[in-house]
Design a protein around this motif. Sequence first.
Motif, PDB file in Angstrom:
ATOM      1  N   LEU A 197       0.028   7.275  -5.022  1.00 22.65           N
ATOM      2  CA  LEU A 197      -0.403   6.155  -4.191  1.00 22.65           C
ATOM      3  C   LEU A 197      -0.448   4.914  -5.072  1.00 22.65           C
ATOM      4  O   LEU A 197      -1.037   4.942  -6.162  1.00 22.65           O
ATOM      5  CB  LEU A 197      -1.800   6.438  -3.618  1.00 22.65           C
ATOM      6  CG  LEU A 197      -2.526   5.249  -2.969  1.00 22.65           C
ATOM      7  CD1 LEU A 197      -1.815   4.794  -1.706  1.00 22.65           C
ATOM      8  CD2 LEU A 197      -3.975   5.629  -2.642  1.00 22.65           C
ATOM      9  N   LEU A 198       0.205   3.857  -4.618  1.00 18.65           N
ATOM     10  CA  LEU A 198       0.160   2.592  -5.355  1.00 18.65           C
ATOM     11  C   LEU A 198      -0.715   1.617  -4.595  1.00 18.65           C
ATOM     12  O   LEU A 198      -0.604   1.502  -3.370  1.00 18.65           O
ATOM     13  CB  LEU A 198       1.561   1.986  -5.500  1.00 18.65           C
ATOM     14  CG  LEU A 198       2.595   2.764  -6.303  1.00 18.65           C
ATOM     15  CD1 LEU A 198       3.892   1.962  -6.386  1.00 18.65           C
ATOM     16  CD2 LEU A 198       2.086   3.050  -7.701  1.00 18.65           C
ATOM     17  N   PRO A 205       9.082   6.982  -1.959  1.00 19.86           N
ATOM     18  CA  PRO A 205       7.664   7.347  -2.027  1.00 19.86           C
ATOM     19  C   PRO A 205       7.473   8.847  -2.201  1.00 19.86           C
ATOM     20  O   PRO A 205       8.288   9.638  -1.732  1.00 19.86           O
ATOM     21  CB  PRO A 205       7.113   6.877  -0.689  1.00 19.86           C
ATOM     22  CG  PRO A 205       8.275   6.771   0.225  1.00 19.86           C
ATOM     23  CD  PRO A 205       9.469   6.494  -0.624  1.00 19.86           C
ATOM     24  N   THR A 216      10.376   2.697  -7.129  1.00 19.88           N
ATOM     25  CA  THR A 216       9.278   3.619  -6.858  1.00 19.88           C
ATOM     26  C   THR A 216       8.822   3.493  -5.411  1.00 19.88           C
ATOM     27  O   THR A 216       8.528   4.489  -4.751  1.00 19.88           O
ATOM     28  CB  THR A 216       8.093   3.319  -7.806  1.00 19.88           C
ATOM     29  OG1 THR A 216       8.578   3.382  -9.135  1.00 19.88           O
ATOM     30  CG2 THR A 216       6.966   4.302  -7.623  1.00 19.88           C
ATOM     31  N   LEU A 217       8.785   2.254  -4.925  1.00 20.31           N
ATOM     32  CA  LEU A 217       8.321   2.028  -3.556  1.00 20.31           C
ATOM     33  C   LEU A 217       9.330   2.570  -2.537  1.00 20.31           C
ATOM     34  O   LEU A 217       8.963   2.975  -1.447  1.00 20.31           O
ATOM     35  CB  LEU A 217       8.082   0.532  -3.310  1.00 20.31           C
ATOM     36  CG  LEU A 217       6.916  -0.083  -4.082  1.00 20.31           C
ATOM     37  CD1 LEU A 217       6.930  -1.595  -3.967  1.00 20.31           C
ATOM     38  CD2 LEU A 217       5.593   0.468  -3.571  1.00 20.31           C
ATOM     39  N   CYS A 265       5.020  -2.251   1.342  1.00 15.44           N
ATOM     40  CA  CYS A 265       3.607  -1.892   1.228  1.00 15.44           C
ATOM     41  C   CYS A 265       2.917  -2.110   2.570  1.00 15.44           C
ATOM     42  O   CYS A 265       3.333  -2.960   3.350  1.00 15.44           O
ATOM     43  CB  CYS A 265       2.909  -2.808   0.221  1.00 15.44           C
ATOM     44  SG  CYS A 265       3.522  -2.681  -1.450  1.00 15.44           S
ATOM     45  N   HIS A 282       1.816   5.079   1.387  1.00 23.07           N
ATOM     46  CA  HIS A 282       2.185   5.362  -0.009  1.00 23.07           C
ATOM     47  C   HIS A 282       1.885   4.190  -0.919  1.00 23.07           C
ATOM     48  O   HIS A 282       1.735   4.335  -2.121  1.00 23.07           O
ATOM     49  CB  HIS A 282       3.668   5.726  -0.090  1.00 23.07           C
ATOM     50  CG  HIS A 282       3.989   6.961   0.666  1.00 23.07           C
ATOM     51  ND1 HIS A 282       3.572   8.200   0.227  1.00 23.07           N
ATOM     52  CD2 HIS A 282       4.630   7.166   1.837  1.00 23.07           C
ATOM     53  CE1 HIS A 282       3.975   9.112   1.103  1.00 23.07           C
ATOM     54  NE2 HIS A 282       4.613   8.508   2.082  1.00 23.07           N
ATOM     55  N   ALA A 283       1.818   3.020  -0.298  1.00 22.71           N
ATOM     56  CA  ALA A 283       1.526   1.825  -1.101  1.00 22.71           C
ATOM     57  C   ALA A 283       0.776   0.814  -0.249  1.00 22.71           C
ATOM     58  O   ALA A 283       1.118   0.578   0.905  1.00 22.71           O
ATOM     59  CB  ALA A 283       2.833   1.216  -1.612  1.00 22.71           C
ATOM     60  N   TYR A 284      -0.266   0.240  -0.828  1.00 19.25           N
ATOM     61  CA  TYR A 284      -1.027  -0.806  -0.149  1.00 19.25           C
ATOM     62  C   TYR A 284      -0.919  -2.095  -0.943  1.00 19.25           C
ATOM     63  O   TYR A 284      -0.816  -2.075  -2.182  1.00 19.25           O
ATOM     64  CB  TYR A 284      -2.511  -0.430  -0.051  1.00 19.25           C
ATOM     65  CG  TYR A 284      -2.795   0.627   0.989  1.00 19.25           C
ATOM     66  CD1 TYR A 284      -2.976   0.278   2.326  1.00 19.25           C
ATOM     67  CD2 TYR A 284      -2.865   1.970   0.626  1.00 19.25           C
ATOM     68  CE1 TYR A 284      -3.235   1.261   3.282  1.00 19.25           C
ATOM     69  CE2 TYR A 284      -3.117   2.946   1.575  1.00 19.25           C
ATOM     70  CZ  TYR A 284      -3.300   2.582   2.904  1.00 19.25           C
ATOM     71  OH  TYR A 284      -3.537   3.542   3.850  1.00 19.25           O
TER      72      TYR A 284
END
Length: 322
Positions: free
Chosen positions: A137-138, A132, A128-129, A156, A27-29
């Motif tokens: 996608l962040l 998810p 937000t993180l 992340c 969901h987040a990188y």
Amino acid sequence: MTFAQIHGHDHQKNILRRALAGNRLAHAYLFEGPAGIGKRLMALALVRAIFCREGTGCGSCSSCRKVDHNNHPDLLTIAAEGNSIKIEQIRALQKELAYRPLEAPRKVCLIDGAEKLGASAGNALLKTLEEPSSQALLILLTPLPENLLITIRSRCQRLPFTRLPRTEIERVLREQLSLDEAQGHILAALSEGSFERALGRDRDLYLERRRDLLKALTALSAGSVAPTFDLARSLSEEKERLPDILEIFQAFYRDLLLLQHGSGEEELVNIDLREKLHRVAAREDSASLLRKLDALAGCRRQLARNVNRQLALEVLLLRLAA
Ligand SMILES: [Zn+2]
């Protein structure tokens, strides 16, 4: 930009490609690594692959084109306004993310320079993180991951990027800019592993004028104050280029040190000036070369603070001539 068009970073490319193919994107990188080495290009290649109507990041469908022109409604970008990313920007992002994507399977937000998230903006982003959504996608990009909140980092999937090897940059520069071997080597060696830097280089300054500058520099001698001051005056008139010129001087002294320590010529920047390097290296000792490199670093710091340029250069050149 497709994955295939990105030079180097094969490991990172494969991780993203596999995740995409297996429908297992995080969901987040957090793309972390030095500036200018291709993190942003990789993020955009990923976005294109996700948004593409052909599912390939083809580059010609309407979705790919919108990503390339930075006007895709589902691609959001956040960067610092002034010195930091403000909480208002994160709140606006959260509002956007509450809506369904308009055209793409999900909304993607690039947060460029994520180390500039202020404390309150960082905490807001954390929300937000922590919740998810499969529709968002962040991708956070930063050269300084240690400046992010630990809680953000841990939410992340981290993807470290390293500098590209000089030989790889050299190969592409020679191919794309039709440079000869020595030219490709010099620009690549001065790029510190960054294509952005190598390609943005003032080629005339780095390839041609560099020789004249080094000639003028090595012609100075401790007794000749007048030529030293003349050179300081003419250099002081080149305010914009001065940091690059000092970098050229720095690379020269670094080459001399490397030669004295028996490094191979592959390590040198100025490979077109081998004879000169050997000649000068023979009459310098390491301690004095280190003092000169110190003087250069000191001068660069001073110039960044807007001191009297000519005076700073006079002092510098007197030290370099000694
Ligand atoms: Zn496409």
